[in-house]
Design a protein around this motif. Structure first.
Motif, PDB file in Angstrom:
ATOM      1  N   PRO A  94       0.838  -1.197   0.000  1.00  0.00           N
ATOM      2  CA  PRO A  94       0.000   0.000   0.000  1.00  0.00           C
ATOM      3  C   PRO A  94       0.876   1.251   0.000  1.00  0.00           C
ATOM      4  N   VAL A  95       0.440   2.291  -0.686  1.00  0.00           N
ATOM      5  CA  VAL A  95       1.287   3.462  -0.889  1.00  0.00           C
ATOM      6  C   VAL A  95       1.754   4.078   0.433  1.00  0.00           C
ATOM      7  N   GLU A  96       0.905   4.052   1.449  1.00  0.00           N
ATOM      8  CA  GLU A  96       1.303   4.674   2.713  1.00  0.00           C
ATOM      9  C   GLU A  96       2.380   3.885   3.447  1.00  0.00           C
ATOM     10  N   ASP A  97       2.619   2.647   3.001  1.00  0.00           N
ATOM     11  CA  ASP A  97       3.631   1.809   3.651  1.00  0.00           C
ATOM     12  C   ASP A  97       4.930   1.706   2.848  1.00  0.00           C
ATOM     13  N   ILE A  98       4.966   2.326   1.672  1.00  0.00           N
ATOM     14  CA  ILE A  98       6.190   2.292   0.858  1.00  0.00           C
ATOM     15  C   ILE A  98       7.215   3.229   1.483  1.00  0.00           C
ATOM     16  N   THR A  99       8.384   2.701   1.799  1.00  0.00           N
ATOM     17  CA  THR A  99       9.437   3.521   2.378  1.00  0.00           C
ATOM     18  C   THR A  99      10.221   4.229   1.278  1.00  0.00           C
ATOM     19  N   GLU A 100      10.934   5.254   1.672  1.00  0.00           N
ATOM     20  CA  GLU A 100      11.789   5.946   0.701  1.00  0.00           C
ATOM     21  C   GLU A 100      12.820   4.979   0.118  1.00  0.00           C
ATOM     22  N   ALA A 101      13.359   4.112   0.956  1.00  0.00           N
ATOM     23  CA  ALA A 101      14.360   3.148   0.488  1.00  0.00           C
ATOM     24  C   ALA A 101      13.759   2.189  -0.527  1.00  0.00           C
ATOM     25  N   ALA A 102      12.532   1.735  -0.280  1.00  0.00           N
ATOM     26  CA  ALA A 102      11.875   0.815  -1.207  1.00  0.00           C
ATOM     27  C   ALA A 102      11.580   1.501  -2.535  1.00  0.00           C
ATOM     28  N   TRP A 103      11.141   2.758  -2.466  1.00  0.00           N
ATOM     29  CA  TRP A 103      10.893   3.524  -3.692  1.00  0.00           C
ATOM     30  C   TRP A 103      12.184   3.683  -4.497  1.00  0.00           C
ATOM     31  N   ASP A 104      13.246   4.069  -3.829  1.00  0.00           N
ATOM     32  CA  ASP A 104      14.526   4.284  -4.510  1.00  0.00           C
ATOM     33  C   ASP A 104      15.067   2.985  -5.109  1.00  0.00           C
ATOM     34  N   GLN A 105      14.918   1.879  -4.384  1.00  0.00           N
ATOM     35  CA  GLN A 105      15.400   0.600  -4.883  1.00  0.00           C
ATOM     36  C   GLN A 105      14.617   0.168  -6.122  1.00  0.00           C
ATOM     37  N   MET A 106      13.309   0.401  -6.119  1.00  0.00           N
ATOM     38  CA  MET A 106      12.479   0.049  -7.272  1.00  0.00           C
ATOM     39  C   MET A 106      12.955   0.766  -8.525  1.00  0.00           C
ATOM     40  N   PHE A 107      13.254   2.049  -8.389  1.00  0.00           N
ATOM     41  CA  PHE A 107      13.724   2.817  -9.542  1.00  0.00           C
ATOM     42  C   PHE A 107      15.173   2.483  -9.890  1.00  0.00           C
ATOM     43  N   ALA A 108      15.975   2.177  -8.889  1.00  0.00           N
ATOM     44  CA  ALA A 108      17.382   1.863  -9.139  1.00  0.00           C
ATOM     45  C   ALA A 108      17.517   0.609  -9.990  1.00  0.00           C
ATOM     46  N   VAL A 109      16.812  -0.445  -9.616  1.00  0.00           N
ATOM     47  CA  VAL A 109      16.940  -1.708 -10.347  1.00  0.00           C
ATOM     48  C   VAL A 109      16.259  -1.635 -11.705  1.00  0.00           C
ATOM     49  N   ASN A 110      15.018  -1.156 -11.724  1.00  0.00           N
ATOM     50  CA  ASN A 110      14.254  -1.174 -12.972  1.00  0.00           C
ATOM     51  C   ASN A 110      14.684  -0.102 -13.964  1.00  0.00           C
ATOM     52  N   CYS A 111      15.011   1.081 -13.461  1.00  0.00           N
ATOM     53  CA  CYS A 111      15.316   2.199 -14.362  1.00  0.00           C
ATOM     54  C   CYS A 111      16.813   2.479 -14.494  1.00  0.00           C
ATOM     55  N   LYS A 112      17.474   2.620 -13.356  1.00  0.00           N
ATOM     56  CA  LYS A 112      18.904   2.931 -13.418  1.00  0.00           C
ATOM     57  C   LYS A 112      19.678   1.801 -14.096  1.00  0.00           C
ATOM     58  N   THR A 114      18.632  -0.295 -16.420  1.00  0.00           N
ATOM     59  CA  THR A 114      18.388  -0.201 -17.863  1.00  0.00           C
ATOM     60  C   THR A 114      19.184   0.952 -18.463  1.00  0.00           C
ATOM     61  N   PHE A 115      19.211   2.077 -17.771  1.00  0.00           N
ATOM     62  CA  PHE A 115      19.974   3.245 -18.230  1.00  0.00           C
ATOM     63  C   PHE A 115      21.472   2.936 -18.320  1.00  0.00           C
ATOM     64  N   PHE A 116      22.048   2.340 -17.265  1.00  0.00           N
ATOM     65  CA  PHE A 116      23.484   2.080 -17.258  1.00  0.00           C
ATOM     66  C   PHE A 116      23.907   1.172 -18.417  1.00  0.00           C
ATOM     67  N   PHE A 117      23.183   0.065 -18.615  1.00  0.00           N
ATOM     68  CA  PHE A 117      23.558  -0.839 -19.699  1.00  0.00           C
ATOM     69  C   PHE A 117      23.415  -0.158 -21.058  1.00  0.00           C
ATOM     70  N   THR A 118      22.358   0.613 -21.218  1.00  0.00           N
ATOM     71  CA  THR A 118      22.164   1.341 -22.469  1.00  0.00           C
ATOM     72  C   THR A 118      23.301   2.329 -22.693  1.00  0.00           C
ATOM     73  N   LYS A 119      23.662   3.051 -21.652  1.00  0.00           N
ATOM     74  CA  LYS A 119      24.718   4.058 -21.742  1.00  0.00           C
ATOM     75  C   LYS A 119      26.021   3.471 -22.278  1.00  0.00           C
ATOM     76  N   TYR A 120      26.379   2.273 -21.829  1.00  0.00           N
ATOM     77  CA  TYR A 120      27.675   1.706 -22.206  1.00  0.00           C
ATOM     78  C   TYR A 120      27.636   0.850 -23.463  1.00  0.00           C
ATOM     79  N   VAL A 121      26.447   0.456 -23.890  1.00  0.00           N
ATOM     80  CA  VAL A 121      26.341  -0.328 -25.131  1.00  0.00           C
ATOM     81  C   VAL A 121      26.116   0.576 -26.345  1.00  0.00           C
ATOM     82  N   VAL A 122      25.427   1.688 -26.158  1.00  0.00           N
ATOM     83  CA  VAL A 122      25.101   2.572 -27.278  1.00  0.00           C
ATOM     84  C   VAL A 122      26.331   3.019 -28.071  1.00  0.00           C
ATOM     85  N   PRO A 123      27.462   3.374 -27.453  1.00  0.00           N
ATOM     86  CA  PRO A 123      28.631   3.750 -28.264  1.00  0.00           C
ATOM     87  C   PRO A 123      29.070   2.653 -29.235  1.00  0.00           C
ATOM     88  N   VAL A 124      28.923   1.409 -28.832  1.00  0.00           N
ATOM     89  CA  VAL A 124      29.256   0.278 -29.729  1.00  0.00           C
ATOM     90  C   VAL A 124      28.300   0.282 -30.911  1.00  0.00           C
TER      91      VAL A 124
END
Length: 256
Positions: A94-112, A114-124
């Motif tokens: 439930p949204v009221e129980d989501i911690t800041e750490a849980a929110w950050d981890q969700m974006f770190a794994v799913n978004c960051k 994807t971004f990191f791998f894209t960043k280093y493969v795109v030059p190739v």
């Protein structure tokens, strides 16, 4: 039509999970040289041995570790032609129980990640003026799901990221698309998700499965093969005129 990937090199993240492993397996069996990565070293070694491919463990939230995986792939195979960003996590809270750490981890794994791998493969890809990037979003990245606001937000970001890159990289003939699967049976993601719904909705597992299946026009959950088949198509030359697409694999549950 048999899709072939002879002389192609694919880098697949999240490859110790059911979907990532299945995609890596299909690409390997279709002729590609495959390099896999996932968080746990032992799991990567087991899958690499089983598939007969190379691999290296990495935390996708670490730019240094991601760069090391891309470097190792290039050392092993000389190039990269296909990047499949499968790595991700899910949670039901439930949204009221989501911690800041849980929110950050969700974006770190799913978004960051994807971004990191894209960043280093795109030059190739830019150097060779060719490449395929397949990202993983979700049905929930288009239409939000209750008790998963942080997951839905992260998966929605993947769709926007994919579309932005499609414009940015089109002149280099780099195709960037993403998949939006619905509930996919026999995956760790669904196990985690269903356990959360069982807890938060106070329903037995069978009722949870029936509740979600009832919303799907084709009357069943997705299979790993359903998702893999679309991912492999997007990695092939058959998708050369497709970019910026967020493709639903939902049995009709999502139609936009």
């Amino acid at each position: 039509m048999q899709i072939e990937f002879k002389s192609k090199v694919a880098l697949v993240t999240g490859a110790a999970g059911a979907i990532g492993k299945s995609i890596a397996k299909e690409l390997k069996e279709s002729g590609a040289s495959v390099f896999i990565t996932d968080l746990k070293h032992d799991a990567v070694q087991v899958v690499a041995s089983e598939l007969g491919c190379k691999g290296q463990s990495a935390d996708v939230t670490s730019e240094k570790q991601v760069k090391a995986v891309v470097t190792k792939t290039l050392q092993e195979y000389g190039t990269i032609d296909i990047l499949v960003n499968v790595a991700g996590i899910i949670d039901t809270t439930p949204v009221e129980d989501i911690t800041e750490a849980a929110w950050d981890q969700m974006f770190a794994v799913n978004c960051k990640g994807t971004f990191f791998f894209t960043k280093y493969v795109v030059p190739v890809f830019k150097e060779k003026k060719k490449g395929k990037i397949i990202n993983f979003s979700s049905k929930s990245g288009k239409t939000g799901s209750a008790l998963m606001s942080h997951y839905c937000a992260a998966k929605g970001a993947i769709i926007s990221f994919t579309q932005a890159l499609a414009f940015e990289l089109a002149s280099f003939q780099i195709n960037v698309n993403c998949l939006c699967p619905g509930i996919t049976d026999n995956t760790g993601v669904w196990d985690t998700c269903s356990e959360g719904y069982i807890r938060d909705m106070n329903l037995p597992r069978e009722d949870v499965v029936n509740k979600f299946t009832a919303k799907i026009p084709l009357g069943r959950l997705a299979s790993v093969k359903d998702v893999t088949s679309v991912a492999v198509f997007l990695a092939s030359e058959g998708s050369d005129y497709m970019t910026g697409q967020a493709i639903n694999v939902t049995g009709g549950r999502e139609m936009h």
